[in-house]
Scaffold this motif. Structure first.
Motif, PDB file in Angstrom:
ATOM      1  N   PHE A 247      72.816  11.812  91.488  1.00 24.30           N
ATOM      2  CA  PHE A 247      72.597  12.536  90.224  1.00 24.30           C
ATOM      3  C   PHE A 247      73.867  12.532  89.365  1.00 24.30           C
ATOM      4  CE2 PHE A 247      69.548  15.791  92.444  1.00 24.30           C
ATOM      5  CZ  PHE A 247      68.641  14.793  92.676  1.00 24.30           C
ATOM      6  N   ILE A 248      75.014  12.679  90.059  1.00 26.52           N
ATOM      7  CA  ILE A 248      76.298  12.836  89.352  1.00 26.52           C
ATOM      8  C   ILE A 248      76.630  11.557  88.592  1.00 26.52           C
ATOM      9  CG2 ILE A 248      78.762  13.258  89.679  1.00 26.52           C
ATOM     10  CD1 ILE A 248      77.942  14.683  92.349  1.00 26.52           C
ATOM     11  N   LEU A 249      76.232  10.426  89.142  1.00 29.55           N
ATOM     12  CA  LEU A 249      76.508   9.134  88.493  1.00 29.55           C
ATOM     13  C   LEU A 249      75.421   8.795  87.477  1.00 29.55           C
ATOM     14  CD1 LEU A 249      78.143   9.090  91.227  1.00 29.55           C
ATOM     15  CD2 LEU A 249      77.815   6.624  91.221  1.00 29.55           C
ATOM     16  N   ALA A 250      74.184   9.095  87.836  1.00 29.03           N
ATOM     17  CA  ALA A 250      73.052   8.650  87.020  1.00 29.03           C
ATOM     18  C   ALA A 250      72.945   9.408  85.704  1.00 29.03           C
ATOM     19  CB  ALA A 250      71.753   8.786  87.811  1.00 29.03           C
ATOM     20  N   ALA A 251      73.300  10.690  85.709  1.00 30.57           N
ATOM     21  CA  ALA A 251      73.125  11.480  84.478  1.00 30.57           C
ATOM     22  C   ALA A 251      74.037  10.982  83.352  1.00 30.57           C
ATOM     23  CB  ALA A 251      73.333  12.965  84.765  1.00 30.57           C
ATOM     24  N   PRO A 252      75.346  10.798  83.584  1.00 28.58           N
ATOM     25  CA  PRO A 252      76.165  10.269  82.480  1.00 28.58           C
ATOM     26  C   PRO A 252      75.777   8.838  82.104  1.00 28.58           C
ATOM     27  CG  PRO A 252      77.511  10.508  84.466  1.00 28.58           C
ATOM     28  CD  PRO A 252      76.187  11.171  84.735  1.00 28.58           C
ATOM     29  N   LEU A 253      75.316   8.060  83.079  1.00 32.06           N
ATOM     30  CA  LEU A 253      74.881   6.689  82.761  1.00 32.06           C
ATOM     31  C   LEU A 253      73.658   6.729  81.836  1.00 32.06           C
ATOM     32  CD1 LEU A 253      74.999   3.618  83.075  1.00 32.06           C
ATOM     33  CD2 LEU A 253      73.582   3.871  85.133  1.00 32.06           C
ATOM     34  N   ALA A 254      72.700   7.595  82.167  1.00 36.78           N
ATOM     35  CA  ALA A 254      71.498   7.717  81.327  1.00 36.78           C
ATOM     36  C   ALA A 254      71.890   8.107  79.906  1.00 36.78           C
ATOM     37  CB  ALA A 254      70.543   8.742  81.926  1.00 36.78           C
ATOM     38  N   ASP A 255      72.834   9.031  79.795  1.00 41.96           N
ATOM     39  CA  ASP A 255      73.293   9.472  78.475  1.00 41.96           C
ATOM     40  C   ASP A 255      73.907   8.302  77.714  1.00 41.96           C
ATOM     41  OD1 ASP A 255      74.010  11.448  76.460  1.00 41.96           O
ATOM     42  OD2 ASP A 255      76.058  11.098  77.123  1.00 41.96           O
ATOM     43  N   ARG A 256      74.747   7.539  78.377  1.00 39.76           N
ATOM     44  CA  ARG A 256      75.403   6.394  77.710  1.00 39.76           C
ATOM     45  C   ARG A 256      74.383   5.340  77.273  1.00 39.76           C
ATOM     46  NH1 ARG A 256      80.728   4.622  79.073  1.00 39.76           N
ATOM     47  NH2 ARG A 256      81.929   6.425  79.734  1.00 39.76           N
ATOM     48  N   LEU A 257      73.328   5.149  78.094  1.00 35.55           N
ATOM     49  CA  LEU A 257      72.348   4.104  77.796  1.00 35.55           C
ATOM     50  C   LEU A 257      71.281   4.581  76.812  1.00 35.55           C
ATOM     51  CD1 LEU A 257      71.684   2.621  81.379  1.00 35.55           C
ATOM     52  CD2 LEU A 257      73.237   1.740  79.616  1.00 35.55           C
ATOM     53  N   GLY A 258      71.245   5.898  76.570  1.00 36.32           N
ATOM     54  CA  GLY A 258      70.162   6.439  75.751  1.00 36.32           C
ATOM     55  C   GLY A 258      68.830   6.356  76.474  1.00 36.32           C
ATOM     56  N   ALA A 259      68.877   6.503  77.799  1.00 31.46           N
ATOM     57  CA  ALA A 259      67.673   6.434  78.643  1.00 31.46           C
ATOM     58  C   ALA A 259      67.372   7.822  79.206  1.00 31.46           C
ATOM     59  CB  ALA A 259      67.906   5.437  79.785  1.00 31.46           C
ATOM     60  N   GLY A 260      66.161   8.006  79.714  1.00 30.45           N
ATOM     61  CA  GLY A 260      65.817   9.258  80.387  1.00 30.45           C
ATOM     62  C   GLY A 260      66.411   9.288  81.781  1.00 30.45           C
ATOM     63  N   PHE A 261      66.714  10.483  82.276  1.00 27.31           N
ATOM     64  CA  PHE A 261      67.209  10.649  83.644  1.00 27.31           C
ATOM     65  C   PHE A 261      66.086  11.190  84.519  1.00 27.31           C
ATOM     66  CE2 PHE A 261      68.711  13.778  86.788  1.00 27.31           C
ATOM     67  CZ  PHE A 261      69.345  12.910  87.653  1.00 27.31           C
ATOM     68  N   VAL A 262      65.905  10.567  85.669  1.00 22.47           N
ATOM     69  CA  VAL A 262      64.862  10.984  86.620  1.00 22.47           C
ATOM     70  C   VAL A 262      65.506  11.239  87.978  1.00 22.47           C
ATOM     71  CG1 VAL A 262      62.749  10.286  87.823  1.00 22.47           C
ATOM     72  CG2 VAL A 262      63.106   9.595  85.435  1.00 22.47           C
ATOM     73  N   PRO A 263      65.370  12.464  88.516  1.00 22.73           N
ATOM     74  CA  PRO A 263      65.892  12.708  89.859  1.00 22.73           C
ATOM     75  C   PRO A 263      64.894  12.276  90.930  1.00 22.73           C
ATOM     76  CG  PRO A 263      65.092  14.767  88.918  1.00 22.73           C
ATOM     77  CD  PRO A 263      64.864  13.692  87.878  1.00 22.73           C
ATOM     78  N   ALA A 264      65.377  11.525  91.922  1.00 21.60           N
ATOM     79  CA  ALA A 264      64.586  11.252  93.132  1.00 21.60           C
ATOM     80  C   ALA A 264      65.082  12.243  94.179  1.00 21.60           C
ATOM     81  CB  ALA A 264      64.799   9.813  93.599  1.00 21.60           C
TER      82      ALA A 264
END
Ligand code: AMP
Length: 182
Positions: free
Chosen positions: A72-89
């Motif tokens: 989650f810690i890596l994916a959330a800022p990445l999603a923000d940078r990409l302008g993509a939605g964040f989904v937690p598994a």
């Protein structure tokens, strides 16, 4: 290079020095890779996120899936940078809404990961992120779960791959990238 063509300088020695080995955690024989010292260092954290963006290499991504918990810690800022939605598994029973899960084997025992119904739409281009690629079972199961929703796995990105566990052999159907290898 990041998606806008800007060169990214990733100081792998510096990042690797900020990942701490904790022997015999969570059980005897496992050397746990603790990324919290890296997260404490704002410049290193930014460098890591820059590297995660560069792994995507400009691919069009609709959703970034982070694997509980450190993913989650890596994916959330990445999603923000990409302008993509964040989904937690998430691990079994943690998501509040209706969800779909997948069971898979770990080195020791079994595990279940779940994603909310509706979080991945058919045809979504999905990028998966976790901190450590170990045996690859978790990442491969997450990819299969996403495909079960009709999503397209565009690729997977990791901070650190434990090469001696050969997790990449479970990801041969996908593009994958790691910033560091141990
Ligand atoms: P895997 O064996 O690739 O399915 O890894 C299972 C999960 O545990 C993944 O989310 C990894 O990030 C994490 N993991 C596995 N081995 C380690 C380790 N030595 N240190 C830190 N995290 C690990």
């Amino acid at each position: 290079m990041v998606s806008d063509g800007t060169p990214v300088e990733i100081d792998q020695v510096r990042l690797a020095a900020l990942i701490r080995d904790i022997p015999d955690h969570p059980e005897p024989g496992i050397v746990y890779k603790d990324i919290t010292p890296l997260l404490l260092d704002p410049a290193a954290f930014r460098m890591m996120v820059d590297g995660l963006v560069a792994q995507v290499d400009g691919a069009a991504i609709d959703k970034v899936v982070g694997i509980e918990a450190r993913g989650f810690i890596l994916a959330a800022p990445l999603a923000d940078r990409l302008g993509a939605g964040f989904v937690p598994a998430r691990k079994a029973g943690k998501l509040p809404g209706e969800s779909r899960g997948i069971d898979y084997e770990l080195e020791y025992g079994a595990e279940t990961l779940e994603i909310h119904d509706g979080a991945i739409a058919p045809g979504d281009r999905v990028w998966i992120v976790d901190d450590v690629l170990a045996t690859g079972g978790t990442a491969a199961a997450t990819a299969a779960l996403i495909e079960g929703f009709g999503g397209q796995v565009a690729g997977l990105g990791f901070l650190l791959e434990l090469g001696f566990l050969h997790g990449a052999s479970k990801l041969t159907a996908y593009r994958y990238a790691t910033l560091l290898t141990a």
